[in-house]
Motif scaffolding. Structure first.
Motif, PDB file in Angstrom:
ATOM      1  N   SER A   1       0.853  -1.189   0.000  1.00  0.00           N
ATOM      2  CA  SER A   1       0.000   0.000   0.000  1.00  0.00           C
ATOM      3  C   SER A   1       0.886   1.235   0.000  1.00  0.00           C
ATOM      4  O   SER A   1       2.060   1.176   0.394  1.00  0.00           O
ATOM      5  CB  SER A   1      -0.935   0.021   1.213  1.00  0.00           C
ATOM      6  OG  SER A   1      -0.205   0.254   2.408  1.00  0.00           O
TER       7      SER A   1
ATOM      8  N   GLU B   1       0.785   4.966   1.481  1.00  0.00           N
ATOM      9  CA  GLU B   1       0.069   5.854   2.397  1.00  0.00           C
ATOM     10  C   GLU B   1       0.941   7.051   2.743  1.00  0.00           C
ATOM     11  O   GLU B   1       2.018   6.888   3.308  1.00  0.00           O
ATOM     12  CB  GLU B   1      -0.331   5.109   3.674  1.00  0.00           C
ATOM     13  CG  GLU B   1      -1.253   3.934   3.421  1.00  0.00           C
ATOM     14  CD  GLU B   1      -1.476   3.106   4.671  1.00  0.00           C
ATOM     15  OE1 GLU B   1      -0.910   3.477   5.718  1.00  0.00           O
ATOM     16  OE2 GLU B   1      -2.190   2.113   4.591  1.00  0.00           O
TER      17      GLU B   1
ATOM     18  N   ASN C   1      -8.684   5.492   1.722  1.00  0.00           N
ATOM     19  CA  ASN C   1      -9.095   4.301   0.980  1.00  0.00           C
ATOM     20  C   ASN C   1     -10.528   3.906   1.299  1.00  0.00           C
ATOM     21  O   ASN C   1     -10.862   2.725   1.328  1.00  0.00           O
ATOM     22  CB  ASN C   1      -8.161   3.130   1.322  1.00  0.00           C
ATOM     23  CG  ASN C   1      -6.720   3.457   1.032  1.00  0.00           C
ATOM     24  OD1 ASN C   1      -6.429   4.075   0.017  1.00  0.00           O
ATOM     25  ND2 ASN C   1      -5.825   3.062   1.915  1.00  0.00           N
TER      26      ASN C   1
ATOM     27  N   ASP D   1      -4.426  -0.910  -1.173  1.00  0.00           N
ATOM     28  CA  ASP D   1      -5.278   0.286  -1.160  1.00  0.00           C
ATOM     29  C   ASP D   1      -6.468   0.094  -2.095  1.00  0.00           C
ATOM     30  O   ASP D   1      -7.622   0.320  -1.704  1.00  0.00           O
ATOM     31  CB  ASP D   1      -4.482   1.517  -1.612  1.00  0.00           C
ATOM     32  CG  ASP D   1      -3.413   1.913  -0.609  1.00  0.00           C
ATOM     33  OD1 ASP D   1      -3.550   1.529   0.561  1.00  0.00           O
ATOM     34  OD2 ASP D   1      -2.458   2.600  -0.995  1.00  0.00           O
TER      35      ASP D   1
END
Length: 400
Positions: free
Chosen positions: A97, A99, A231, A139
């Motif tokens: 993911s 972030e 998300n 995500d």
């Protein structure tokens, strides 16, 4: 083919330059209680523990910036850090993911450590490209999952409306209401910081605001979340839940000088666990996703998060009710000013040192406003007014 990724030289230089003043800043932070003549034990412990903790974090972060690297070859991914090494074969990786400023790589075994990589690493875009080609984007997977759940709710959940059209209208209403309530919470919070013409009314509104937000979350039956993430297709009320109390606390610390804290600790000790469980009950439907709890180790963060939130809420409510709505007759003690000083740092605080009063010996310091400080001179006769506090937490103010 082996690829090595580590923090770019430019960011290593910036980190090295920035860390020394940051260490100096937190070293100064630890001395703040000693600027007062009679600091409380809790103040000394609080400031020193944060100071030491942050200095250690700065040092470890600097070492990490220069020593950490990510190595990817045809068989495995390896993260080398100053005090540990994390290694997985490609078939042991679940996905990744992206972030904020970090890339997370998740193993299939949730008991194992995640790999964290800063986007400030050199060629991080190339790294992301490799991850996109070979692994699942968590995500996108989470967003699709929540989107599917939302679509299913809008099609079948009769609690949200009698038909799909009504349920879609309810969701649109949820998004609109969440925007309005969040903006209102932010606006009222900033207003109270700079304007206090209706102090008691403003305090009541800010105290009630998170409760209103919780009621709205309950009313919309899962369409509005307590804590939002990028998300999620769902709106959230995170600003309305936290900002009013944060600004209210700043205002309370500015306006009131607590004399004793014993009763506050007792109230905290009695209420913190029940309130923690109440918060958990409200947030439990969204806590896993909204707090990005993605493996067993990270689950240990959740309960302390609730505990910290409960302590924060209880402290703000207690101090606000105790001081703002305290209409007791003050005990008045006549004394004089023996010294005055200004503590300058990130915030400027004005202190006057007092002669003996009540049970306090000469040398007791109390903070005053800027205007009061300018009006007061050494040798001036003043009165110390001791209020009992609505909840039994005494506080003082001085006047000429």
């Amino acid at each position: 083919m082996t690829k090595v990724y580590q923090l770019s030289k430019g960011w290593q230089i910036i980190t090295g330059i920035a860390v020394l003043p940051m260490i100096g800043l937190f070293a100064w932070f630890g001395t703040i209680p000693f600027e007062k003549a009679n600091p409380a034990i809790w103040e000394i412990c609080f400031f020193i523990s944060i100071s030491i903790g942050m200095i250690i974090m700065m040092i470890l972060g600097t070492i990490d910036a220069f020593k950490s690297k990510l190595i990817i070859d045809n068989e495995r991914i390896v993260k080398i850090e100053p005090f540990r090494r994390i290694e997985y074969r490609h078939n042991e990786i679940k996905g990744f993911s992206h972030e904020n400023n970090n890339i997370w790589i998740y193993p299939l075994d949730v008991k194992k450590k995640n790999i964290k990589v800063s986007t400030y690493y050199g060629n991080s875009e190339e790294l992301l490209g490799q991850l996109f080609r070979h692994y699942t984007n968590i995500d996108e997977e989470e967003y699709k999952k929540e989107e599917e759940e939302l679509v299913k709710d809008l099609q079948t959940n009769k609690k949200l409306g009698r038909n799909t059209k009504e349920r879609e209208a309810t969701f649109e209403s949820a998004k609109k209401v969440s925007r309005i309530v969040n903006y209102a919470g932010i606006g009222l919070s900033f207003l109270f910081l700079f304007y206090t013409g209706f102090y008691e009314v403003q305090s009541i509104i800010l105290l009630a605001f998170p409760l209103i937000a919780i009621f709205i979350i309950w009313k919309y039956k899962g369409l509005i979340k307590a804590v939002g993430t990028k998300n999620s297709p769902y709106p959230s009320l995170s600003s309305a839940l936290y900002m009013p109390y944060a600004f209210l606390l700043v205002r309370l610390l500015t306006d009131y000088d607590l004399y004793e804290y014993n009763r506050l600790w007792i109230i905290l000790a009695v209420l913190v666990l029940p309130v923690t469980w109440m918060i958990k009950a409200v947030l439990q439907t969204t806590s896993e996703e909204d707090l990005n709890v993605r493996n067993n180790w990270e689950r240990y963060i959740v309960f302390p998060f609730y505990l910290l939130m409960a302590s924060f809420y209880i402290s703000v409510i207690t101090l606000s009710v105790n001081c703002t709505f305290d209409y007791s007759t003050p005990q008045r003690f006549n004394t004089s000013i023996t010294n005055k000083r200004v503590s300058s740092g990130k915030h400027t605080t004005y202190y006057v040192e007092l002669n003996q009063w009540g049970k306090e010996k000469a040398g007791y310091e109390t903070s005053v406003s800027h205007s009061e400080y300018d009006e007061m001179e050494i040798g001036d006769k003043i009165s110390v007014n001791l209020k009992s506090g609505l909840l039994g937490i005494p506080w003082i103010y001085v006047e000429r």
